[in-house]
Design an enzyme around this catalytic site. Structure first.
Site, short mmCIF file in Angstrom:
data_model
loop_
_atom_site.label_atom_id
_atom_site.label_comp_id
_atom_site.label_asym_id
_atom_site.label_seq_id
_atom_site.Cartn_x
_atom_site.Cartn_y
_atom_site.Cartn_z
N SER A 14 0.85 -1.07 -0.08
CA SER A 14 -0.14 0.15 0.00
C SER A 14 0.81 1.29 0.01
CB SER A 14 -0.99 -0.19 1.14
OG SER A 14 -0.24 -0.11 2.38
N LYS A 37 1.55 -5.52 5.07
CA LYS A 37 2.16 -6.14 6.06
C LYS A 37 2.33 -5.22 7.28
CE LYS A 37 7.06 -5.96 5.02
NZ LYS A 37 8.28 -6.68 4.85
N SER A 44 8.20 2.60 1.54
CA SER A 44 9.06 4.12 1.26
C SER A 44 8.37 5.22 0.81
CB SER A 44 10.04 3.81 0.14
OG SER A 44 10.96 2.70 0.43
N THR A 45 7.15 4.90 0.38
CA THR A 45 6.47 6.18 0.05
C THR A 45 6.14 7.22 1.25
OG1 THR A 45 5.34 4.79 -1.70
CG2 THR A 45 4.18 6.73 -0.94
N TRP A 47 7.96 7.84 3.59
CA TRP A 47 9.04 8.60 3.94
C TRP A 47 9.61 9.61 2.56
CZ3 TRP A 47 9.76 8.78 8.89
CH2 TRP A 47 9.22 7.70 9.56
N GLN A 49 10.80 12.41 0.37
CA GLN A 49 10.84 13.85 0.79
C GLN A 49 10.59 14.53 -0.50
OE1 GLN A 49 14.82 13.94 2.41
NE2 GLN A 49 14.23 13.17 4.24
N GLY A 50 11.47 14.72 -1.34
CA GLY A 50 11.84 15.43 -2.45
C GLY A 50 10.57 15.85 -3.27
N GLU A 109 16.46 18.95 -9.38
CA GLU A 109 17.19 17.98 -8.49
C GLU A 109 18.38 17.40 -9.49
OE1 GLU A 109 14.97 14.82 -6.58
OE2 GLU A 109 13.47 16.27 -5.23
N ASP A 199 10.31 -8.71 -0.27
CA ASP A 199 9.43 -9.86 -0.02
C ASP A 199 8.78 -10.29 -1.31
OD1 ASP A 199 9.89 -9.82 2.53
OD2 ASP A 199 8.00 -8.92 3.12
N HIS A 220 22.14 6.82 -1.98
CA HIS A 220 21.70 8.07 -1.92
C HIS A 220 22.79 9.24 -1.37
CE1 HIS A 220 20.06 11.99 -1.19
NE2 HIS A 220 18.98 11.53 -1.67
N ARG A 265 23.17 10.73 -9.29
CA ARG A 265 23.41 10.41 -7.78
C ARG A 265 24.45 9.45 -7.90
NH1 ARG A 265 17.35 9.09 -5.48
NH2 ARG A 265 17.05 11.10 -5.16
N HIS A 324 19.55 3.25 -0.75
CA HIS A 324 18.41 4.23 -0.81
C HIS A 324 17.15 3.77 -1.71
CE1 HIS A 324 15.95 7.60 -0.96
NE2 HIS A 324 16.11 7.94 -2.14
N ARG A 359 18.58 5.34 -11.27
CA ARG A 359 17.17 6.03 -11.34
C ARG A 359 17.60 7.47 -11.19
NH1 ARG A 359 13.70 7.75 -6.50
NH2 ARG A 359 15.53 7.76 -5.41
#
Ligand SMILES: Cc1cc2nc3c(=O)[nH]c(=O)nc-3n(C[C@H](O)[C@H](O)[C@H](O)COP(=O)(O)OP(=O)(O)OC[C@H]3O[C@@H](n4cnc5c(N)ncnc54)[C@H](O)[C@@H]3O)c2cc1C
Length: 491
Positions: A14, A37, A44-45, A47, A49-50, A109, A199, A220, A265, A324, A359
């Site tokens: 999710s 779960k 990660s979504t 968290w 930031q940018g 960025e 997983d 990162h 990066r 990252h 990426r």
């Protein structure tokens, strides 16, 4: 074990991909079950930031495509990249219609030739997306299962993926979409949350799916290390003018790349690692941006680092590269279709061809939107209901720490044949058995670690997120593919 069989589509995860795909599936009239779960606001979504990179005008489509291809170092699939950038804009409008509060100003960025990163809630863009889409999922009454760990895929006699198994239930459906994110937790220091144990990748691999380019793991560049947790300082900080200094207080990035602090990066991460080795430490300097601007533009980072005793608006911030983002993953076509019937994958779990070897910043949140929707559309045309005959094997390892230590030493930011070979021989191998969630997650990480190490050993070149000090040059363009015979247990 109870069996539930009344869904068209099961979505595992999710984050942005799963939430948005569930909303899309619902709009098409599909009966969906969304499983996480953790709670719905997770992955990660939450968290991130940018922000999210979208072309800012029709004229910006081609430059966005070119920036993505350039960052991917020859390994992107150009058709995937074109389609991604061309379709991304329509999802920006959809997010706005759900109420994601994007701010008016877009940021530059690293690797972008134009300021096209849309952000919300200052530097908590991912949280803004996660909270808004979670509310929309709840408002629409989409069926959800939170705190439910998917431990195995269910496979029919014909070899089709027909459902998933959580710890105490089998769930069957016409198709399964894995949106379960990456495997940052393979490394001891990462910006990725606890859920990121790869997983979905391990389950698909055990079922016989093809994985691709697993050796490409993105570090990162600017992470503040608070014990084992890497506190990310968004690339947008450098986009807004923050600079990097070594321990001699010299600005060094121009010596590594003409784009300086805004180089891609992988370049910035390796430059920092090399200056750390040469001078002892590297710092991010935001002081000249002014305390008021820094506190307003980066409120979450400001508060999180203040709680660690560092005032980023008035002090130098010690930074290091940390793991990252998972670049490789389950091989899919542009419709999220994996190599297994009935199984789709989108977002960080997938290798769709968008990122190549590296990426481009802020392309991954929009990736979940574009390919999550494409996967739902394709699954809708391919719903088939078959009985399960087997499930993927359950495998455990005692603790993820044992896997993390081996991978840290063997496949860090710089790799050599020797470090990789030692790691391959020291890696704890999984045992076929049931266990706690932590042991099953460690079992998944061990399966993944082996592919990362093998891919890195066989790739005798340096490209994007993969750097071999014994092979520092580019070699021919090729992908790494990984597949094993299905590891199945009869039900
Ligand atoms: C700190 C940080 C900052 C970032 N900043 C940006 C940014 O600014 N812009 C950008 O584009 N990208 C950013 N990224 C990357 C981006 O956040 C991710 O690539 C993206 O959110 C992945 O979305 P996803 O939906 O594929 O997976 P995730 O958001 O990781 O969600 C995975 C979901 O799967 C569930 N799950 C996992 N395994 C199981 C299982 N076995 N059973 C049931 N559920 C399971 C989890 O609970 C979770 O709900 C950042 C990443 C981090 C870590």
């Amino acid at each position: 074990m109870q069996t539930h069989q009344n869904h068209d589509l099961l979505i595992v995860g999710s984050g942005i991909t799963g939430l948005y795909a569930a909303l899309h599936a619902r709009s098409l009239g599909l009966k969906v079950l969304l499983i996480s779960k953790a709670n719905l606001e997770s992955g990660s979504t939450f968290w991130a930031q940018g922000g999210l990179a979208f072309p800012t005008s029709p004229e910006d489509i081609e430059p966005h495509i070119q920036d993505t291809l350039k960052a991917g170092r020859g390994l992107c699939d150009e058709q995937t990249v074109r389609l991604f950038v061309e379709e991304a804009g329509q999802h920006l409008h959809k997010l706005l219609s759900y109420g994601v509060p994007f701010e008016d100003h877009q940021t530059l960025e690293g690797g972008h030739s134009h300021a096209r990163v849309f952000h919300a809630w200052g530097d908590a863009s991912g949280r803004a997306v996660s909270v808004t889409l979670t509310q929309a999922v709840r408002d629409q009454g989409i069926e959800v299962l939170e705190g439910a760990f998917v431990q195995a895929l269910l496979i029919s006699e014909s070899g089709r993926v027909v459902g998933v198994q959580t710890q105490n239930q089998n769930h069957l459906a016409g198709a399964v979409l894995l949106a379960s994110g990456g495997f940052g937790q393979l490394y001891p220091v990462t910006t990725a949350p606890e859920e990121a144990t790869g997983d979905g990748i391990a389950l698909a691999y055990r079922a016989g799916a093809v994985l691709r380019d697993m050796e490409f793991v993105q570090f990162h560049p600017t992470v503040y290390l608070a014990g084992n947790r890497g506190l990310l300082i968004t690339e947008a900080a450098r986009g807004e003018g923050a600079i990097l200094l070594n321990n001699h207080m010299e600005r060094f990035m121009q010596q590594y790349d003409p784009q300086g602090e805004l180089a891609p990066r992988d370049v910035v991460a390796r430059a920092i690692a090399s200056e750390e080795t040469r001078t002892g430490k590297v710092f991010l300097d935001l002081r000249h941006l002014g305390a008021e601007f820094v506190q307003h533009r980066f409120p979450s980072i400001y508060k999180r680092l203040l709680s660690q005793g560092v005032d980023i608006s008035t002090e130098l911030v010690p930074v290091s590269p940390a793991v990252h983002y998972t670049i490789g993953g389950i091989l899919t076509d542009v419709n999220g279709k994996t190599t297994l019937d009935g199984l789709y994958a989108a977002g960080e779990v997938a290798s769709s061809g968008l990122h190549g070897a590296n990426r481009l910043a802020s392309n991954s949140l929009p990736e979940g939107l574009v390919f999550g929707v494409r996967a739902v559309d394709a699954a809708l045309k391919d719903l088939k209901f078959e009985d399960p005959a087997s499930r993927t094997l359950l495998e455990t390892v005692d603790s993820k720490a044992s896997v993390q230590q081996v991978i840290r030493d063997g496949a860090g930011i710089n790799r050599t044949a020797e470090t990789l070979r030692v790691a391959l021989s020291d890696l704890p191998r999984p045992t076929p058995s049931n266990g706690t969630i932590e042991e099953l997650e460690a079992g998944n990480l061990s399966r993944i670690a082996e592919t990362v190490l093998r891919g890195a050993l066989q790739r005798e070149e340096s490209r994007g997120g993969h750097f071999r000090t014994d092979y520092p040059e580019l070699d021919e363009v090729r992908h790494s593919l990984f597949q094993i015979p299905p590891l199945l247990e009869t039900l």
